[in-house]
Design a protein around this motif. Structure first.
Motif, mmCIF file in Angstrom:
data_model
loop_
_atom_site.group_PDB
_atom_site.id
_atom_site.type_symbol
_atom_site.label_atom_id
_atom_site.label_comp_id
_atom_site.label_asym_id
_atom_site.label_seq_id
_atom_site.Cartn_x
_atom_site.Cartn_y
_atom_site.Cartn_z
ATOM 1 N N TYR A 109 0.913 -1.104 -0.124
ATOM 2 C CA TYR A 109 0.140 0.119 0.253
ATOM 3 C C TYR A 109 0.723 1.163 0.289
ATOM 4 O O TYR A 109 1.348 1.122 1.263
ATOM 5 N N GLU A 110 1.136 2.027 -1.184
ATOM 6 C CA GLU A 110 1.438 3.280 -0.963
ATOM 7 C C GLU A 110 0.651 4.580 -1.831
ATOM 8 O O GLU A 110 0.440 4.494 -3.030
ATOM 9 N N ASP A 111 0.970 5.831 -1.129
ATOM 10 C CA ASP A 111 -0.404 6.901 -1.821
ATOM 11 C C ASP A 111 -1.673 6.373 -2.100
ATOM 12 O O ASP A 111 -2.040 6.797 -3.427
ATOM 13 N N GLY A 112 -2.409 5.952 -1.353
ATOM 14 C CA GLY A 112 -3.267 5.410 -1.334
ATOM 15 C C GLY A 112 -3.561 4.183 -2.360
ATOM 16 O O GLY A 112 -4.994 4.420 -2.281
ATOM 17 N N GLU A 113 -2.935 3.540 -2.859
ATOM 18 C CA GLU A 113 -3.397 2.619 -3.624
ATOM 19 C C GLU A 113 -2.934 1.105 -2.909
ATOM 20 O O GLU A 113 -1.440 1.486 -3.006
ATOM 21 N N PHE A 114 -3.854 0.566 -3.424
ATOM 22 C CA PHE A 114 -3.301 -0.860 -3.208
ATOM 23 C C PHE A 114 -2.781 -2.160 -4.664
ATOM 24 O O PHE A 114 -3.042 -1.622 -5.491
ATOM 25 N N TYR A 115 -1.576 -2.682 -3.892
ATOM 26 C CA TYR A 115 -1.620 -3.170 -4.907
ATOM 27 C C TYR A 115 -1.400 -5.289 -4.548
ATOM 28 O O TYR A 115 -0.629 -5.627 -3.607
ATOM 29 N N PHE A 116 -1.820 -5.982 -5.308
ATOM 30 C CA PHE A 116 -1.649 -7.292 -4.381
ATOM 31 C C PHE A 116 -0.476 -7.132 -4.479
ATOM 32 O O PHE A 116 -0.041 -7.641 -5.894
ATOM 33 N N ILE A 117 -0.067 -8.763 -4.018
ATOM 34 C CA ILE A 117 1.224 -9.864 -4.225
ATOM 35 C C ILE A 117 0.894 -11.171 -3.874
ATOM 36 O O ILE A 117 1.434 -12.251 -4.622
ATOM 37 N N GLU A 118 -0.012 -11.459 -3.337
ATOM 38 C CA GLU A 118 0.088 -12.677 -2.744
ATOM 39 C C GLU A 118 -1.225 -13.460 -1.977
ATOM 40 O O GLU A 118 -1.730 -12.474 -1.041
ATOM 41 N N MET A 119 -1.565 -14.146 -1.992
ATOM 42 C CA MET A 119 -3.091 -14.659 -1.159
ATOM 43 C C MET A 119 -1.882 -16.303 -0.590
ATOM 44 O O MET A 119 -1.569 -17.150 -0.845
ATOM 45 N N ASN A 120 -2.640 -16.549 0.957
ATOM 46 C CA ASN A 120 -2.328 -17.392 1.681
ATOM 47 C C ASN A 120 -2.989 -18.626 1.914
ATOM 48 O O ASN A 120 -4.413 -17.579 2.784
ATOM 49 N N THR A 121 -3.949 -18.968 1.658
ATOM 50 C CA THR A 121 -4.840 -20.390 1.798
ATOM 51 C C THR A 121 -4.298 -20.823 2.914
ATOM 52 O O THR A 121 -4.466 -22.261 2.844
ATOM 53 N N ARG A 122 -4.697 -20.459 4.633
ATOM 54 C CA ARG A 122 -3.797 -20.884 5.455
ATOM 55 C C ARG A 122 -4.608 -20.269 6.796
ATOM 56 O O ARG A 122 -4.470 -18.909 6.350
ATOM 57 N N ILE A 123 -4.261 -20.936 7.580
ATOM 58 C CA ILE A 123 -4.489 -19.529 9.219
ATOM 59 C C ILE A 123 -3.330 -19.424 9.222
ATOM 60 O O ILE A 123 -2.078 -19.733 8.117
ATOM 61 N N GLN A 124 -2.709 -17.846 9.420
ATOM 62 C CA GLN A 124 -1.379 -17.077 9.322
ATOM 63 C C GLN A 124 -1.328 -17.530 10.962
ATOM 64 O O GLN A 124 -2.090 -16.509 11.894
ATOM 65 N N VAL A 125 -0.284 -16.782 10.708
ATOM 66 C CA VAL A 125 1.064 -16.443 12.549
ATOM 67 C C VAL A 125 0.206 -15.450 12.914
ATOM 68 O O VAL A 125 0.142 -15.835 14.056
ATOM 69 N N GLU A 126 -0.565 -14.928 12.157
ATOM 70 C CA GLU A 126 -0.532 -13.217 13.058
ATOM 71 C C GLU A 126 -1.779 -13.088 13.044
ATOM 72 O O GLU A 126 -2.349 -12.207 13.626
ATOM 73 N N HIS A 127 -3.093 -14.176 13.340
ATOM 74 C CA HIS A 127 -4.737 -14.061 13.050
ATOM 75 C C HIS A 127 -4.994 -14.100 14.748
ATOM 76 O O HIS A 127 -5.799 -12.871 14.500
ATOM 77 N N PRO A 128 -4.522 -13.474 16.038
ATOM 78 C CA PRO A 128 -4.479 -13.316 16.687
ATOM 79 C C PRO A 128 -4.758 -11.451 16.928
ATOM 80 O O PRO A 128 -5.924 -11.671 17.357
ATOM 81 N N VAL A 129 -4.505 -11.451 16.416
ATOM 82 C CA VAL A 129 -4.228 -9.741 16.090
ATOM 83 C C VAL A 129 -6.256 -9.733 15.773
ATOM 84 O O VAL A 129 -6.943 -8.632 15.999
ATOM 85 N N THR A 130 -6.256 -10.131 14.616
ATOM 86 C CA THR A 130 -8.185 -10.130 13.688
ATOM 87 C C THR A 130 -8.385 -10.703 15.043
ATOM 88 O O THR A 130 -10.029 -10.719 15.510
#
Length: 449
Positions: free
Chosen positions: A278-299
Protein backbone atom coordinates in the motif's frame (compact mmCIF):
# COMPACT_ATOMS: atom_id res chain seq x y z
CA UNK A 1 -19.05 -32.01 13.01
CA UNK A 2 -15.83 -34.00 13.06
CA UNK A 3 -15.32 -36.65 15.74
CA UNK A 4 -11.54 -36.59 15.92
CA UNK A 5 -8.99 -34.19 14.44
CA UNK A 6 -5.34 -34.99 13.86
CA UNK A 7 -3.19 -31.87 14.24
CA UNK A 8 -0.43 -32.12 11.64
CA UNK A 9 1.85 -29.52 13.19
CA UNK A 10 3.83 -28.61 16.27
CA UNK A 11 4.55 -25.74 18.66
CA UNK A 12 2.18 -22.91 19.46
CA UNK A 13 -0.10 -23.42 16.45
CA UNK A 14 -0.65 -27.08 17.36
CA UNK A 15 -1.64 -26.01 20.85
CA UNK A 16 -3.85 -23.24 19.43
CA UNK A 17 -5.72 -25.75 17.25
CA UNK A 18 -6.03 -28.18 20.16
CA UNK A 19 -7.72 -25.51 22.29
CA UNK A 20 -10.27 -24.77 19.56
CA UNK A 21 -11.01 -28.48 19.20
CA UNK A 22 -11.59 -28.84 22.94
CA UNK A 23 -14.04 -25.93 22.92
CA UNK A 24 -15.94 -27.69 20.12
CA UNK A 25 -15.92 -31.00 22.02
CA UNK A 26 -13.75 -32.70 19.37
CA UNK A 27 -11.18 -35.35 20.31
CA UNK A 28 -7.60 -34.55 19.32
CA UNK A 29 -4.58 -36.46 18.06
CA UNK A 30 -1.12 -34.89 18.40
CA UNK A 31 1.67 -36.06 16.11
CA UNK A 32 5.27 -35.40 17.01
CA UNK A 33 8.85 -36.09 16.10
CA UNK A 34 11.18 -37.70 18.62
CA UNK A 35 12.50 -34.20 19.39
CA UNK A 36 9.00 -33.05 20.41
CA UNK A 37 8.07 -35.93 22.72
CA UNK A 38 7.73 -33.52 25.66
CA UNK A 39 5.90 -30.79 23.75
CA UNK A 40 2.88 -29.18 25.39
CA UNK A 41 0.43 -30.13 22.62
CA UNK A 42 1.52 -33.76 23.01
CA UNK A 43 0.86 -33.61 26.74
CA UNK A 44 -2.60 -32.10 26.37
CA UNK A 45 -3.97 -34.04 23.38
CA UNK A 46 -6.29 -37.00 23.87
CA UNK A 47 -3.90 -39.21 21.89
CA UNK A 48 -0.42 -38.82 20.43
CA UNK A 49 1.59 -40.62 17.77
CA UNK A 50 5.32 -40.36 17.08
CA UNK A 51 5.77 -39.97 13.33
CA UNK A 52 9.54 -39.93 12.94
CA UNK A 53 12.94 -38.47 13.81
CA UNK A 54 13.61 -34.73 14.33
CA UNK A 55 14.14 -33.69 10.71
CA UNK A 56 10.90 -32.25 9.28
CA UNK A 57 11.15 -34.24 6.05
CA UNK A 58 11.08 -37.46 8.07
CA UNK A 59 8.28 -36.42 10.43
CA UNK A 60 6.02 -33.38 9.96
CA UNK A 61 6.39 -33.53 6.16
CA UNK A 62 6.07 -37.33 6.04
CA UNK A 63 2.66 -37.86 4.43
CA UNK A 64 2.62 -41.69 4.74
CA UNK A 65 3.38 -41.36 8.47
CA UNK A 66 0.54 -38.87 8.90
CA UNK A 67 -1.88 -41.15 7.03
CA UNK A 68 -0.80 -44.05 9.24
CA UNK A 69 -1.42 -41.93 12.35
CA UNK A 70 -4.95 -41.17 11.09
CA UNK A 71 -5.56 -44.88 10.47
CA UNK A 72 -4.24 -45.92 13.89
CA UNK A 73 -6.28 -43.36 15.83
CA UNK A 74 -9.43 -43.21 13.71
CA UNK A 75 -9.12 -39.49 13.03
CA UNK A 76 -11.58 -38.25 10.40
CA UNK A 77 -10.03 -34.84 9.73
CA UNK A 78 -6.60 -33.20 9.63
CA UNK A 79 -5.74 -29.62 10.54
CA UNK A 80 -2.39 -28.58 9.02
CA UNK A 81 -1.91 -25.28 10.89
CA UNK A 82 0.58 -23.05 9.08
CA UNK A 83 3.87 -24.00 7.44
CA UNK A 84 4.77 -27.65 6.77
CA UNK A 85 1.94 -29.15 4.63
CA UNK A 86 -0.63 -26.38 5.12
CA UNK A 87 -0.35 -25.15 1.51
CA UNK A 88 0.43 -28.47 -0.13
CA UNK A 89 -2.39 -29.10 -2.61
CA UNK A 90 -1.37 -32.71 -3.17
CA UNK A 91 -1.58 -33.41 0.57
CA UNK A 92 -5.16 -32.11 0.59
CA UNK A 93 -5.97 -34.36 -2.37
CA UNK A 94 -4.37 -37.43 -0.78
CA UNK A 95 -6.40 -36.93 2.38
CA UNK A 96 -9.56 -36.80 0.29
CA UNK A 97 -8.56 -39.99 -1.50
CA UNK A 98 -8.39 -41.67 1.92
CA UNK A 99 -11.80 -40.30 3.01
CA UNK A 100 -10.20 -37.81 5.37
CA UNK A 101 -11.21 -34.13 5.59
CA UNK A 102 -8.57 -31.46 5.03
CA UNK A 103 -9.38 -28.46 7.23
CA UNK A 104 -8.49 -25.81 4.68
CA UNK A 105 -9.33 -24.64 1.15
CA UNK A 106 -9.94 -26.77 -1.90
CA UNK A 107 -6.78 -28.21 -3.44
CA UNK A 108 -7.43 -26.25 -6.63
CA UNK A 109 -7.36 -22.96 -4.73
CA UNK A 110 -4.19 -23.89 -2.84
CA UNK A 111 -2.51 -24.78 -6.13
CA UNK A 112 -3.81 -21.65 -7.87
CA UNK A 113 -2.62 -19.24 -5.18
CA UNK A 114 0.63 -21.13 -4.63
CA UNK A 115 1.78 -20.12 -8.10
CA UNK A 116 2.47 -16.40 -7.75
CA UNK A 117 2.09 -15.73 -11.47
CA UNK A 118 -1.28 -17.49 -11.72
CA UNK A 119 -2.37 -15.89 -8.44
CA UNK A 120 -1.66 -12.45 -9.86
CA UNK A 121 -3.57 -13.23 -13.07
CA UNK A 122 -6.50 -14.53 -11.01
CA UNK A 123 -6.48 -11.48 -8.75
CA UNK A 124 -6.59 -9.19 -11.78
CA UNK A 125 -9.48 -11.20 -13.26
CA UNK A 126 -11.37 -10.95 -9.97
CA UNK A 127 -10.99 -7.17 -9.83
CA UNK A 128 -8.26 -7.05 -7.18
CA UNK A 129 -5.65 -4.32 -7.88
CA UNK A 130 -2.18 -5.71 -8.66
CA UNK A 131 1.38 -4.39 -8.77
CA UNK A 132 2.43 -3.39 -12.31
CA UNK A 133 4.64 -6.13 -13.71
CA UNK A 134 5.09 -8.96 -16.18
CA UNK A 135 2.09 -11.09 -17.11
CA UNK A 136 4.08 -14.28 -16.60
CA UNK A 137 7.54 -15.73 -16.19
CA UNK A 138 10.41 -13.85 -17.83
CA UNK A 139 13.73 -14.97 -19.22
CA UNK A 140 17.10 -13.21 -18.68
CA UNK A 141 17.19 -11.70 -22.14
CA UNK A 142 15.68 -8.76 -24.01
CA UNK A 143 12.20 -9.88 -22.94
CA UNK A 144 12.95 -9.11 -19.28
CA UNK A 145 14.75 -5.87 -20.11
CA UNK A 146 11.90 -4.60 -22.27
CA UNK A 147 9.35 -5.34 -19.56
CA UNK A 148 11.54 -3.73 -16.89
CA UNK A 149 11.87 -0.56 -18.99
CA UNK A 150 8.12 -0.46 -19.48
CA UNK A 151 7.47 -0.89 -15.75
CA UNK A 152 10.24 1.52 -14.82
CA UNK A 153 13.22 0.91 -12.55
CA UNK A 154 13.68 -0.16 -9.82
CA UNK A 155 12.03 -3.55 -10.38
CA UNK A 156 11.64 -6.59 -8.15
CA UNK A 157 12.51 -10.05 -9.46
CA UNK A 158 10.39 -12.66 -7.65
CA UNK A 159 10.15 -16.45 -7.64
CA UNK A 160 6.91 -17.74 -9.17
CA UNK A 161 6.72 -20.48 -6.52
CA UNK A 162 7.36 -20.11 -2.81
CA UNK A 163 7.85 -17.07 -0.64
CA UNK A 164 9.48 -15.95 2.59
CA UNK A 165 11.85 -13.66 0.74
CA UNK A 166 13.68 -16.43 -1.09
CA UNK A 167 14.12 -15.95 -4.84
CA UNK A 168 13.54 -12.21 -4.49
CA UNK A 169 16.01 -9.58 -5.74
CA UNK A 170 15.87 -5.84 -6.52
CA UNK A 171 17.32 -4.40 -9.73
CA UNK A 172 17.79 -0.63 -9.49
CA UNK A 173 19.25 -0.19 -12.99
CA UNK A 174 19.54 -2.02 -16.28
CA UNK A 175 23.03 -3.10 -15.26
CA UNK A 176 21.61 -4.81 -12.12
CA UNK A 177 18.90 -6.74 -13.94
CA UNK A 178 20.89 -9.66 -15.37
CA UNK A 179 22.50 -10.53 -12.03
CA UNK A 180 19.18 -10.16 -10.18
CA UNK A 181 17.43 -12.50 -12.63
CA UNK A 182 20.15 -15.14 -12.42
CA UNK A 183 20.47 -14.99 -8.64
CA UNK A 184 16.71 -15.08 -8.03
CA UNK A 185 16.25 -17.98 -10.46
CA UNK A 186 19.02 -19.98 -8.81
CA UNK A 187 17.58 -19.36 -5.33
CA UNK A 188 14.10 -20.28 -6.53
CA UNK A 189 15.35 -23.50 -8.12
CA UNK A 190 17.20 -24.48 -4.95
CA UNK A 191 14.39 -23.59 -2.54
CA UNK A 192 11.28 -24.56 -4.51
CA UNK A 193 12.44 -26.73 -7.40
CA UNK A 194 11.15 -24.14 -9.86
CA UNK A 195 13.43 -21.51 -11.38
CA UNK A 196 10.60 -19.41 -12.86
CA UNK A 197 10.73 -15.72 -11.94
CA UNK A 198 8.66 -12.69 -12.84
CA UNK A 199 8.98 -8.91 -12.56
CA UNK A 200 7.10 -6.36 -10.48
CA UNK A 201 7.45 -2.64 -9.93
CA UNK A 202 9.55 -2.07 -6.81
CA UNK A 203 7.70 0.31 -4.51
CA UNK A 204 9.93 2.63 -2.48
CA UNK A 205 8.28 2.89 0.96
CA UNK A 206 5.06 0.87 0.94
CA UNK A 207 3.13 -0.57 3.86
CA UNK A 208 2.35 -4.28 3.98
CA UNK A 209 -1.41 -4.55 4.48
CA UNK A 210 -3.27 -7.86 4.53
CA UNK A 211 -7.00 -8.55 4.53
CA UNK A 212 -8.40 -11.49 6.50
CA UNK A 213 -11.22 -13.36 4.73
CA UNK A 214 -13.56 -16.18 5.65
CA UNK A 215 -15.52 -18.13 3.03
CA UNK A 216 -18.10 -20.91 3.23
CA UNK A 217 -17.26 -22.57 -0.12
CA UNK A 218 -20.76 -21.94 -1.43
CA UNK A 219 -20.37 -18.36 -2.60
CA UNK A 220 -20.52 -16.67 0.77
CA UNK A 221 -17.51 -14.71 2.04
CA UNK A 222 -16.77 -11.85 4.42
CA UNK A 223 -13.69 -9.84 5.32
CA UNK A 224 -12.59 -9.20 8.89
CA UNK A 225 -10.60 -6.03 8.44
CA UNK A 226 -6.87 -5.66 7.93
CA UNK A 227 -3.55 -6.24 9.64
CA UNK A 228 -0.52 -4.02 9.10
CA UNK A 229 2.60 -6.21 8.87
CA UNK A 230 5.07 -3.60 7.67
CA UNK A 231 7.73 -4.19 10.32
CA UNK A 232 9.78 -6.92 8.66
CA UNK A 233 13.29 -8.28 8.57
CA UNK A 234 14.42 -10.12 5.45
CA UNK A 235 10.77 -10.24 4.32
CA UNK A 236 9.81 -12.01 7.57
CA UNK A 237 7.13 -10.32 9.69
CA UNK A 238 8.22 -9.26 13.17
CA UNK A 239 5.38 -7.03 14.47
CA UNK A 240 1.78 -7.01 13.26
CA UNK A 241 -1.09 -4.73 14.23
CA UNK A 242 -4.67 -4.03 13.39
CA UNK A 243 -6.28 -1.84 12.34
CA UNK A 244 -3.52 -0.25 10.29
CA UNK A 245 -2.48 3.23 11.51
CA UNK A 246 -2.65 4.51 7.92
CA UNK A 247 -6.10 3.33 6.77
CA UNK A 248 -9.40 5.03 7.44
CA UNK A 249 -12.82 3.37 7.50
CA UNK A 250 -13.54 4.20 3.86
CA UNK A 251 -10.29 2.68 2.55
CA UNK A 252 -10.77 -0.37 4.76
CA UNK A 253 -14.32 -0.95 3.51
CA UNK A 254 -13.37 -0.43 -0.13
CA UNK A 255 -10.49 -2.93 -0.26
CA UNK A 256 -12.23 -5.32 2.14
CA UNK A 257 -15.39 -5.46 0.06
CA UNK A 258 -13.33 -5.89 -3.14
CA UNK A 259 -11.57 -8.88 -1.62
CA UNK A 260 -14.73 -10.40 -0.14
CA UNK A 261 -16.49 -10.15 -3.51
CA UNK A 262 -13.53 -11.88 -5.18
CA UNK A 263 -13.64 -14.73 -2.66
CA UNK A 264 -17.37 -15.09 -3.22
CA UNK A 265 -16.80 -15.48 -6.95
CA UNK A 266 -13.99 -17.97 -6.28
CA UNK A 267 -16.24 -19.89 -3.84
CA UNK A 268 -13.35 -19.99 -1.43
CA UNK A 269 -13.74 -22.07 1.73
CA UNK A 270 -12.17 -21.43 5.11
CA UNK A 271 -9.74 -18.75 6.21
CA UNK A 272 -7.42 -16.93 3.85
CA UNK A 273 -5.33 -13.79 3.73
CA UNK A 274 -4.86 -11.52 0.74
CA UNK A 275 -1.66 -9.50 1.06
CA UNK A 276 -1.05 -6.08 -0.46
CA UNK A 277 1.57 -3.40 -0.70
CA UNK A 278 0.00 0.00 0.00
CA UNK A 279 1.56 3.28 -1.15
CA UNK A 280 0.15 6.71 -1.91
CA UNK A 281 -3.40 5.57 -1.28
CA UNK A 282 -3.23 2.61 -3.68
CA UNK A 283 -3.35 -1.13 -2.95
CA UNK A 284 -1.28 -3.64 -4.94
CA UNK A 285 -1.90 -7.39 -4.60
CA UNK A 286 1.22 -9.45 -3.90
CA UNK A 287 -0.06 -12.89 -2.83
CA UNK A 288 -2.73 -14.92 -1.06
CA UNK A 289 -2.04 -17.30 1.81
CA UNK A 290 -4.55 -20.15 1.81
CA UNK A 291 -4.18 -21.06 5.49
CA UNK A 292 -4.37 -19.67 9.00
CA UNK A 293 -1.73 -16.97 9.49
CA UNK A 294 0.80 -16.69 12.31
CA UNK A 295 -0.67 -13.26 13.09
CA UNK A 296 -4.33 -14.34 13.14
CA UNK A 297 -4.72 -13.43 16.87
CA UNK A 298 -4.62 -9.73 15.95
CA UNK A 299 -7.86 -10.16 14.00
CA UNK A 300 -9.37 -12.30 16.75
CA UNK A 301 -8.67 -9.61 19.33
CA UNK A 302 -10.31 -6.79 17.36
CA UNK A 303 -13.31 -8.77 16.05
CA UNK A 304 -13.98 -11.27 18.83
CA UNK A 305 -14.13 -14.08 16.25
CA UNK A 306 -12.24 -17.33 16.90
CA UNK A 307 -10.74 -17.92 13.46
CA UNK A 308 -9.48 -21.45 14.10
CA UNK A 309 -12.81 -22.53 15.57
CA UNK A 310 -14.66 -21.07 12.57
CA UNK A 311 -12.16 -22.69 10.22
CA UNK A 312 -13.05 -26.09 11.70
CA UNK A 313 -16.79 -25.40 11.78
CA UNK A 314 -16.89 -24.29 8.15
CA UNK A 315 -14.78 -27.26 7.01
CA UNK A 316 -17.43 -29.47 8.60
CA UNK A 317 -20.14 -27.81 6.50
CA UNK A 318 -21.10 -24.92 8.78
CA UNK A 319 -22.21 -21.44 7.75
CA UNK A 320 -20.37 -18.16 8.13
CA UNK A 321 -20.58 -16.88 11.72
CA UNK A 322 -22.10 -13.56 10.67
CA UNK A 323 -22.88 -11.26 7.76
CA UNK A 324 -20.53 -8.50 6.64
CA UNK A 325 -22.56 -5.74 8.28
CA UNK A 326 -22.30 -7.55 11.62
CA UNK A 327 -18.50 -7.45 11.62
CA UNK A 328 -17.35 -4.77 14.05
CA UNK A 329 -13.73 -3.68 14.55
CA UNK A 330 -13.22 -3.02 18.25
CA UNK A 331 -10.13 -1.20 19.50
CA UNK A 332 -6.55 -1.99 18.52
CA UNK A 333 -4.27 -5.02 18.75
CA UNK A 334 -0.53 -5.61 18.31
CA UNK A 335 1.37 -8.90 18.08
CA UNK A 336 5.12 -9.35 18.66
CA UNK A 337 6.80 -12.58 17.51
CA UNK A 338 9.25 -13.41 20.28
CA UNK A 339 11.95 -15.66 18.82
CA UNK A 340 14.80 -17.65 20.35
CA UNK A 341 17.38 -15.51 18.62
CA UNK A 342 20.11 -13.07 19.51
CA UNK A 343 18.40 -9.64 19.37
CA UNK A 344 21.31 -8.09 17.46
CA UNK A 345 22.70 -10.79 15.16
CA UNK A 346 19.46 -12.84 15.03
CA UNK A 347 21.52 -16.00 15.42
CA UNK A 348 19.23 -18.87 16.58
CA UNK A 349 19.47 -19.65 20.29
CA UNK A 350 17.99 -23.09 20.96
CA UNK A 351 18.32 -24.53 24.45
CA UNK A 352 16.66 -24.99 27.82
CA UNK A 353 14.38 -22.31 29.24
CA UNK A 354 15.53 -21.89 32.86
CA UNK A 355 12.91 -19.36 33.90
CA UNK A 356 9.67 -18.43 32.19
CA UNK A 357 7.12 -15.85 33.28
CA UNK A 358 4.46 -14.79 30.77
CA UNK A 359 2.84 -11.39 31.32
CA UNK A 360 -0.83 -11.14 32.24
CA UNK A 361 -3.57 -8.65 32.95
CA UNK A 362 -6.45 -7.21 30.98
CA UNK A 363 -6.00 -7.35 27.22
CA UNK A 364 -2.83 -9.48 27.27
CA UNK A 365 -2.60 -12.83 25.47
CA UNK A 366 0.29 -15.24 25.04
CA UNK A 367 0.19 -17.88 22.31
CA UNK A 368 3.10 -20.15 23.18
CA UNK A 369 3.83 -23.81 23.76
CA UNK A 370 6.90 -23.32 25.94
CA UNK A 371 7.18 -23.78 29.70
CA UNK A 372 9.87 -23.55 32.35
CA UNK A 373 12.35 -26.35 31.73
CA UNK A 374 11.28 -26.81 28.09
CA UNK A 375 14.11 -27.32 25.63
CA UNK A 376 13.72 -25.46 22.34
CA UNK A 377 15.06 -27.86 19.70
CA UNK A 378 17.41 -26.68 16.94
CA UNK A 379 15.51 -28.37 14.12
CA UNK A 380 12.55 -26.03 13.60
CA UNK A 381 11.67 -22.33 13.56
CA UNK A 382 12.82 -20.27 16.52
CA UNK A 383 9.44 -18.97 17.71
CA UNK A 384 9.18 -18.88 21.51
CA UNK A 385 5.72 -17.40 21.45
CA UNK A 386 3.50 -14.55 20.33
CA UNK A 387 2.68 -11.71 22.68
CA UNK A 388 -0.62 -10.14 21.68
CA UNK A 389 -2.18 -7.14 23.40
CA UNK A 390 -5.47 -5.30 22.93
CA UNK A 391 -6.58 -1.83 23.92
CA UNK A 392 -9.46 0.52 23.32
CA UNK A 393 -7.11 2.71 21.24
CA UNK A 394 -3.66 2.38 19.66
CA UNK A 395 -2.18 4.57 22.40
CA UNK A 396 -3.60 2.34 25.12
CA UNK A 397 -2.45 -0.73 23.19
CA UNK A 398 1.13 0.56 22.94
CA UNK A 399 1.28 1.36 26.66
CA UNK A 400 -0.10 -2.09 27.48
CA UNK A 401 2.44 -3.69 25.17
CA UNK A 402 5.27 -1.76 26.81
CA UNK A 403 4.15 -2.97 30.24
CA UNK A 404 3.72 -6.59 29.06
CA UNK A 405 7.15 -6.69 27.39
CA UNK A 406 8.82 -5.41 30.55
CA UNK A 407 6.99 -8.07 32.56
CA UNK A 408 7.85 -11.04 30.33
CA UNK A 409 10.76 -13.26 31.42
CA UNK A 410 12.44 -15.94 29.27
CA UNK A 411 15.83 -16.90 30.73
CA UNK A 412 18.35 -19.55 29.70
CA UNK A 413 18.27 -18.65 26.02
CA UNK A 414 18.60 -15.45 24.04
CA UNK A 415 15.38 -13.91 22.71
CA UNK A 416 14.27 -10.90 20.69
CA UNK A 417 12.50 -9.34 23.71
CA UNK A 418 15.12 -6.54 23.98
CA UNK A 419 14.40 -5.54 20.38
CA UNK A 420 10.67 -5.19 21.04
CA UNK A 421 11.31 -3.25 24.26
CA UNK A 422 13.28 -0.77 22.17
CA UNK A 423 10.81 -0.66 19.27
CA UNK A 424 7.80 0.11 21.46
CA UNK A 425 9.62 3.26 22.63
CA UNK A 426 10.68 4.45 19.15
CA UNK A 427 8.98 7.71 18.05
CA UNK A 428 8.32 6.41 14.51
CA UNK A 429 6.59 3.30 15.88
CA UNK A 430 4.59 5.32 18.39
CA UNK A 431 3.48 7.62 15.54
CA UNK A 432 2.74 4.65 13.23
CA UNK A 433 5.11 6.21 10.69
CA UNK A 434 6.97 3.23 9.24
CA UNK A 435 7.17 1.10 6.07
CA UNK A 436 8.43 -2.32 5.01
CA UNK A 437 12.08 -1.20 4.86
CA UNK A 438 12.01 0.74 8.15
CA UNK A 439 13.08 -2.06 10.49
CA UNK A 440 16.10 -3.12 8.46
CA UNK A 441 17.18 0.51 8.18
CA UNK A 442 16.69 0.90 11.93
CA UNK A 443 18.74 -2.22 12.63
CA UNK A 444 21.49 -0.97 10.34
CA UNK A 445 21.51 2.38 12.14
CA UNK A 446 20.42 4.27 9.02
CA UNK A 447 17.95 7.11 8.70
CA UNK A 448 14.33 5.93 8.59
CA UNK A 449 12.62 9.04 7.29
Amino acid sequence: MFDKILIANRGEIALRILRACKELGISTVAVHSTADADAMHVRLADESVCIGPPQSKDSYLNIPALLAACEITGADAVHPGYGFLSENARFAEILGEHNLHFIGPKAEHIRLMGDKIEAKKTAKRLGIPVVPGSDGAVTPDQDALAIAKEIGFPVLVKAAAGGGGRGMKVAHTEADLQLALTTAANEAKSAFGDASVYLEKYLQKPRHIEIQVLGDGRGGAIHLGERDCSLQRRHQKVWEEGPSPVLDAAARAKIGNTVAKAMQELKYIGVGTIEFLYEDGEFYFIEMNTRIQVEHPVTEMITGIDLVLEQIRIAAGGDLPMSQDQVVINGHSIECRVNAENPVSFRPSPGKIQQYHPPGGLGVRIDSAVYQGYVIPPYYDSLVGKLIVHGKSRVECLMRLRRALDEMVVDGIETTLPLFRALVREPAIIDGDYHIHWLEQYLAGQKTD
